[in-house]
Design a protein around this motif. Structure first.
Motif, PDB file in Angstrom:
ATOM      1  N   GLY A  19     -87.866  38.089  -7.181  1.00  0.00           N
ATOM      2  CA  GLY A  19     -88.198  37.266  -8.337  1.00  0.00           C
ATOM      3  C   GLY A  19     -89.241  38.001  -9.156  1.00  0.00           C
ATOM      4  N   HIS A  20     -89.735  37.360 -10.185  1.00  0.00           N
ATOM      5  CA  HIS A  20     -90.730  37.981 -11.062  1.00  0.00           C
ATOM      6  C   HIS A  20     -92.079  37.333 -10.807  1.00  0.00           C
ATOM      7  N   TYR A  21     -93.096  38.136 -10.443  1.00  0.00           N
ATOM      8  CA  TYR A  21     -94.425  37.616 -10.146  1.00  0.00           C
ATOM      9  C   TYR A  21     -95.455  38.730 -10.290  1.00  0.00           C
ATOM     10  N   TYR A  22     -96.715  38.334 -10.237  1.00  0.00           N
ATOM     11  CA  TYR A  22     -97.826  39.266 -10.363  1.00  0.00           C
ATOM     12  C   TYR A  22     -98.752  39.115  -9.153  1.00  0.00           C
ATOM     13  N   VAL A  23     -99.358  40.224  -8.734  1.00  0.00           N
ATOM     14  CA  VAL A  23    -100.303  40.219  -7.611  1.00  0.00           C
ATOM     15  C   VAL A  23    -101.587  40.894  -8.082  1.00  0.00           C
ATOM     16  N   ALA A  24    -102.726  40.257  -7.790  1.00  0.00           N
ATOM     17  CA  ALA A  24    -104.026  40.806  -8.184  1.00  0.00           C
ATOM     18  C   ALA A  24    -104.827  41.219  -6.956  1.00  0.00           C
ATOM     19  N   THR A  25    -105.441  42.398  -7.043  1.00  0.00           N
ATOM     20  CA  THR A  25    -106.349  42.911  -6.020  1.00  0.00           C
ATOM     21  C   THR A  25    -107.533  43.559  -6.744  1.00  0.00           C
ATOM     22  N   SER A  26    -108.602  43.815  -5.985  1.00  0.00           N
ATOM     23  CA  SER A  26    -109.741  44.491  -6.597  1.00  0.00           C
ATOM     24  C   SER A  26    -110.513  45.298  -5.562  1.00  0.00           C
ATOM     25  N   PRO A  27    -110.700  46.596  -5.815  1.00  0.00           N
ATOM     26  CA  PRO A  27    -111.549  47.393  -4.937  1.00  0.00           C
ATOM     27  C   PRO A  27    -112.994  46.878  -4.898  1.00  0.00           C
ATOM     28  N   ASN A  28    -113.402  46.091  -5.900  1.00  0.00           N
ATOM     29  CA  ASN A  28    -114.737  45.482  -5.904  1.00  0.00           C
ATOM     30  C   ASN A  28    -114.891  44.444  -4.810  1.00  0.00           C
ATOM     31  N   ILE A  29    -113.813  43.740  -4.506  1.00  0.00           N
ATOM     32  CA  ILE A  29    -113.844  42.619  -3.570  1.00  0.00           C
ATOM     33  C   ILE A  29    -112.835  42.899  -2.467  1.00  0.00           C
ATOM     34  N   PRO A  30    -113.210  43.671  -1.442  1.00  0.00           N
ATOM     35  CA  PRO A  30    -112.264  44.012  -0.373  1.00  0.00           C
ATOM     36  C   PRO A  30    -111.637  42.764   0.245  1.00  0.00           C
ATOM     37  N   GLY A  31    -110.325  42.794   0.387  1.00  0.00           N
ATOM     38  CA  GLY A  31    -109.589  41.685   0.984  1.00  0.00           C
ATOM     39  C   GLY A  31    -109.142  40.630  -0.007  1.00  0.00           C
ATOM     40  N   MET A  32    -109.614  40.690  -1.261  1.00  0.00           N
ATOM     41  CA  MET A  32    -109.221  39.701  -2.256  1.00  0.00           C
ATOM     42  C   MET A  32    -107.807  40.018  -2.725  1.00  0.00           C
ATOM     43  N   ILE A  33    -106.937  39.036  -2.595  1.00  0.00           N
ATOM     44  CA  ILE A  33    -105.569  39.166  -3.091  1.00  0.00           C
ATOM     45  C   ILE A  33    -105.083  37.775  -3.481  1.00  0.00           C
ATOM     46  N   THR A  34    -104.438  37.702  -4.610  1.00  0.00           N
ATOM     47  CA  THR A  34    -103.855  36.444  -5.064  1.00  0.00           C
ATOM     48  C   THR A  34    -102.674  36.775  -5.954  1.00  0.00           C
ATOM     49  N   GLN A  35    -101.908  35.769  -6.307  1.00  0.00           N
ATOM     50  CA  GLN A  35    -100.747  36.028  -7.144  1.00  0.00           C
ATOM     51  C   GLN A  35    -100.467  34.846  -8.047  1.00  0.00           C
ATOM     52  N   GLY A  36     -99.581  35.079  -9.011  1.00  0.00           N
ATOM     53  CA  GLY A  36     -99.163  34.032  -9.937  1.00  0.00           C
ATOM     54  C   GLY A  36     -97.824  34.381 -10.536  1.00  0.00           C
ATOM     55  N   THR A  37     -97.251  33.417 -11.258  1.00  0.00           N
ATOM     56  CA  THR A  37     -95.928  33.630 -11.853  1.00  0.00           C
ATOM     57  C   THR A  37     -96.006  34.268 -13.230  1.00  0.00           C
ATOM     58  N   THR A  38     -97.174  34.159 -13.885  1.00  0.00           N
ATOM     59  CA  THR A  38     -97.393  34.808 -15.177  1.00  0.00           C
ATOM     60  C   THR A  38     -98.702  35.586 -15.098  1.00  0.00           C
ATOM     61  N   LEU A  39     -98.929  36.428 -16.068  1.00  0.00           N
ATOM     62  CA  LEU A  39    -100.179  37.191 -16.114  1.00  0.00           C
ATOM     63  C   LEU A  39    -101.377  36.237 -16.278  1.00  0.00           C
ATOM     64  N   THR A  40    -101.246  35.236 -17.124  1.00  0.00           N
ATOM     65  CA  THR A  40    -102.311  34.254 -17.338  1.00  0.00           C
ATOM     66  C   THR A  40    -102.585  33.455 -16.068  1.00  0.00           C
ATOM     67  N   ASP A  41    -101.526  33.013 -15.415  1.00  0.00           N
ATOM     68  CA  ASP A  41    -101.636  32.269 -14.161  1.00  0.00           C
ATOM     69  C   ASP A  41    -102.343  33.116 -13.104  1.00  0.00           C
ATOM     70  N   THR A  42    -101.994  34.372 -13.035  1.00  0.00           N
ATOM     71  CA  THR A  42    -102.598  35.274 -12.056  1.00  0.00           C
ATOM     72  C   THR A  42    -104.079  35.486 -12.361  1.00  0.00           C
ATOM     73  N   ALA A  43    -104.442  35.628 -13.631  1.00  0.00           N
ATOM     74  CA  ALA A  43    -105.854  35.781 -14.006  1.00  0.00           C
ATOM     75  C   ALA A  43    -106.643  34.540 -13.612  1.00  0.00           C
ATOM     76  N   TYR A  44    -106.070  33.355 -13.812  1.00  0.00           N
ATOM     77  CA  TYR A  44    -106.731  32.103 -13.430  1.00  0.00           C
ATOM     78  C   TYR A  44    -107.000  32.076 -11.928  1.00  0.00           C
ATOM     79  N   TRP A  45    -105.975  32.377 -11.130  1.00  0.00           N
ATOM     80  CA  TRP A  45    -106.129  32.351  -9.674  1.00  0.00           C
ATOM     81  C   TRP A  45    -107.019  33.486  -9.174  1.00  0.00           C
ATOM     82  N   THR A  46    -107.092  34.572  -9.918  1.00  0.00           N
ATOM     83  CA  THR A  46    -107.961  35.684  -9.545  1.00  0.00           C
ATOM     84  C   THR A  46    -109.423  35.280  -9.664  1.00  0.00           C
ATOM     85  N   GLU A  47    -109.777  34.556 -10.737  1.00  0.00           N
ATOM     86  CA  GLU A  47    -111.158  34.075 -10.872  1.00  0.00           C
ATOM     87  C   GLU A  47    -111.521  33.208  -9.670  1.00  0.00           C
ATOM     88  N   ASP A  48    -110.632  32.295  -9.289  1.00  0.00           N
ATOM     89  CA  ASP A  48    -110.893  31.422  -8.149  1.00  0.00           C
ATOM     90  C   ASP A  48    -110.997  32.216  -6.845  1.00  0.00           C
TER      91      ASP A  48
END
Length: 132
Positions: A19-48
């Motif tokens: 399917g189509h989805y996005y995954v966010a990670t950050s070398p700043n925050i080891p172990g942080m991973i989240t995803q969303g169905t749109t880029l905006t959705d993923t940015a929202y869940w990344t903040e959380d």
């Protein structure tokens, strides 16, 4: 950090396998991973996700992302994390016992004054907390 606002670069990768989805990670925050169905959705869940991971600890310094190696499906995105707002939204109330003179307690009761609300409002003023 000014007013509890942090800015972290993250890598948001776009996938089209199951399917189509996005995954966010950050070398700043080891172990942080989240995803969303749109880029905006993923940015929202990344903040959380970032706020959840760093809450209660020293906030990690922002790492310069200029040396990060991005793949073709990666985007570098900066996420603003308002820790003050996030903590307010995700904090439960706790019971505290306070001592006041009996006549004040009686007058408050007679006048239907919520002592917990008055104490909370006074503490917010003393701590310079704005509930915007």
């Amino acid at each position: 950090m000014k007013n509890g606002i942090l800015l972290y670069p993250v890598i948001i990768s776009e996938y089209n396998d199951d399917g189509h989805y996005y995954v966010a990670t950050s070398p700043n925050i080891p172990g942080m991973i989240t995803q969303g169905t749109t880029l905006t959705d993923t940015a929202y869940w990344t903040e959380d996700a970032i706020a959840t991971m760093i809450n209660g600890s020293d906030y990690p310094e922002t790492v310069d992302p200029s040396n990060w190696k991005l793949k073709d499906n990666d985007k570098l995105v900066y996420i603003t994390v308002d820790m003050t707002r996030w903590i307010k939204k995700n904090t439960r109330t706790v019971k505290k016992t306070i001592t006041v003179p009996e006549y004040i307690s009686n007058l408050a009761k007679k006048n239907n004054i919520n002592v917990s609300k008055v104490a909370t409002d006074a503490l917010k003023r003393a701590l310079n907390i704005d509930d915007d």
